[in-house]
Design an enzyme around this catalytic site. Structure first.
Site, mmCIF file in Angstrom:
data_model
loop_
_atom_site.group_PDB
_atom_site.id
_atom_site.type_symbol
_atom_site.label_atom_id
_atom_site.label_comp_id
_atom_site.label_asym_id
_atom_site.label_seq_id
_atom_site.Cartn_x
_atom_site.Cartn_y
_atom_site.Cartn_z
ATOM 1 N N LYS A 155 -76.192 -42.805 -7.601
ATOM 2 C CA LYS A 155 -75.631 -41.420 -7.432
ATOM 3 C C LYS A 155 -74.213 -41.344 -7.077
ATOM 4 O O LYS A 155 -73.565 -41.484 -5.987
ATOM 5 C CB LYS A 155 -76.227 -40.976 -6.001
HETATM 6 N N1 PMP Z 1 -81.549 -35.982 -9.628
HETATM 7 C C1 PMP Z 1 -80.249 -35.718 -9.256
HETATM 8 C C2 PMP Z 1 -79.296 -35.783 -10.377
HETATM 9 C C3 PMP Z 1 -79.836 -35.287 -7.911
HETATM 10 O O1 PMP Z 1 -78.692 -35.233 -7.734
HETATM 11 C C4 PMP Z 1 -80.878 -35.368 -6.822
HETATM 12 C C5 PMP Z 1 -80.552 -35.144 -5.571
HETATM 13 N N2 PMP Z 1 -80.074 -36.217 -4.894
HETATM 14 C C6 PMP Z 1 -82.112 -35.811 -7.454
HETATM 15 C C7 PMP Z 1 -82.533 -35.873 -8.694
HETATM 16 C C8 PMP Z 1 -83.253 -35.569 -6.301
HETATM 17 O O2 PMP Z 1 -83.000 -36.826 -5.597
HETATM 18 P P1 PMP Z 1 -83.748 -36.964 -3.985
HETATM 19 O O3 PMP Z 1 -85.276 -36.369 -4.060
HETATM 20 O O4 PMP Z 1 -83.544 -38.478 -3.446
HETATM 21 O O5 PMP Z 1 -82.838 -35.925 -3.514
#
Ligand code: PMP
Length: 306
Positions: A155
């Site tokens: 991320k």
């Molecule tokens: N994809 C992207 C590109 C994101 O930024 C997020 C948010 N973190 C997610 C998917 C969903 O991930 P999570 O469920 O861990 O928040």
């Protein structure tokens, strides 16, 4: 003047006391990794629960390792620091928690071989992130970055230029959100959320090899669908036109939670309203974020001593 505190380099300090230089590589080149976490407020109990803190900080450590922004704080340190921060800020509503690990070196050049790694966490009230209960989305012409461009399971702050371009394009075209395709033409994810389709009794979501962020909410949705609803869940590539003829489509994510998509590229999904599977997953999801489902209490860290 902000009365807020932040967690900075392992300590709680006044938000206004943290300065970031215009020369910081984090600011100049987007050299950082981050997380988005929620803490859910329970009105009846007057308690705040950090949700899946451990999973988020494990992902943060992995993101940092991948891009060589290693730091000494452990997952336990970060979980404890987050609880202390929420307490210090007297957070008494559902709150978003934003940890950032960044390269604060100040010489010119986008280098990652540095010791100047900083860790900061701030909090912000956040109830609903999706602007509407049911979304109309469009496939963007921008493609999601691949594993050999900017590893999607990391991320990384820099990757959100890609997300912002997609969101800008689709919002200008009148949609609520974007859906990315991969360079190989498969459905990938939204600008900040994972995607699911439901078709002929099966729940389907793109696999990590289709360059998704391995979402923590996605993992939970798959578990709930399998274990609580007895559904068959497949991680397999999805093509664009499959979205149009799906019985249901929905997003999952920390900010977006579980949110139905009722239109894709102007094609109505199902009957144009939230489907039953999405509705049930949402109910299960919101039934466990404040520790009320005994099977999932480990996911919820109480902030205030009782
Ligand atoms: N994809 C992207 C590109 C994101 O930024 C997020 C948010 N973190 C997610 C998917 C969903 O991930 P999570 O469920 O861990 O928040």
């Amino acid at each position: 003047m902000s009365e807020n505190y932040v967690y900075y380099q392992g300590e709680l300090v006044k938000e206004d006391d943290v300065k970031i230089s215009v020369r910081s590589k984090a600011f100049n080149y987007g050299l950082g990794v981050f997380e988005g976490i929620r803490a859910y407020w329970d009105d009846e109990e007057e308690q705040l629960y950090g949700f899946k803190l451990k999973e988020h900080y494990e992902r943060l450590k992995q993101s940092a390792k991948t891009v060589n922004l290693n730091f000494d704080l452990t997952v336990d340190d970060l979980c404890r620091g987050t609880v202390e921060l929420l307490k210090k800020n007297n957070c008494r509503q559902t709150t978003y928690i934003r940890p950032i690990v960044y390269n604060d070196a100040q010489d010119i050049g986008p280098t990652l071989d540095v010791k100047d790694v900083k860790v900061v966490i701030y909090t912000q009230p956040l109830n609903k992130y999706a602007g509407k209960p049911e979304l109309s989305v469009g496939v963007t012409s921008w493609r999601r970055l691949s594993n050999n461009q900017l590893p999607p399971r990391t991320k990384a702050t820099a990757a959100y230029m890609n997300s912002a371009l997609a969101a800008l394009e689709t919002k200008r075209a009148g949609f609520d959100e974007a859906i990315f395709l991969t360079n190989g033409d498969n459905v990938c994810e939204g600008s900040g959320e994972n995607i699911f389709i439901f078709k002929k009794g099966k729940l389907i979501t793109p696999p990590p090899s289709d360059n998704i962020l391995e979402g923590i909410t996605r993992e939970l949705v798959m578990k709930l669908a399998r274990e609580e609803m007895g559904l068959e869940v497949l991680e397999r590539s999805i093509s664009r036109s499959e979205l149009y003829v799906a019985d249901e489509v929905f997003f999952s994510g920390t900010a977006m939670e579980v949110t139905p998509i009722v239109e894709v590229d102007h094609r109505t999904i199902g009957n144009g309203h939230e489907g039953e599977v999405c509705k049930q997953i949402k109910k299960l999801f919101f039934g466990l974020t404040t520790g009320r489902n005994p099977k999932y209490t480990e996911s919820c860290t109480p902030v205030y001593e009782k």
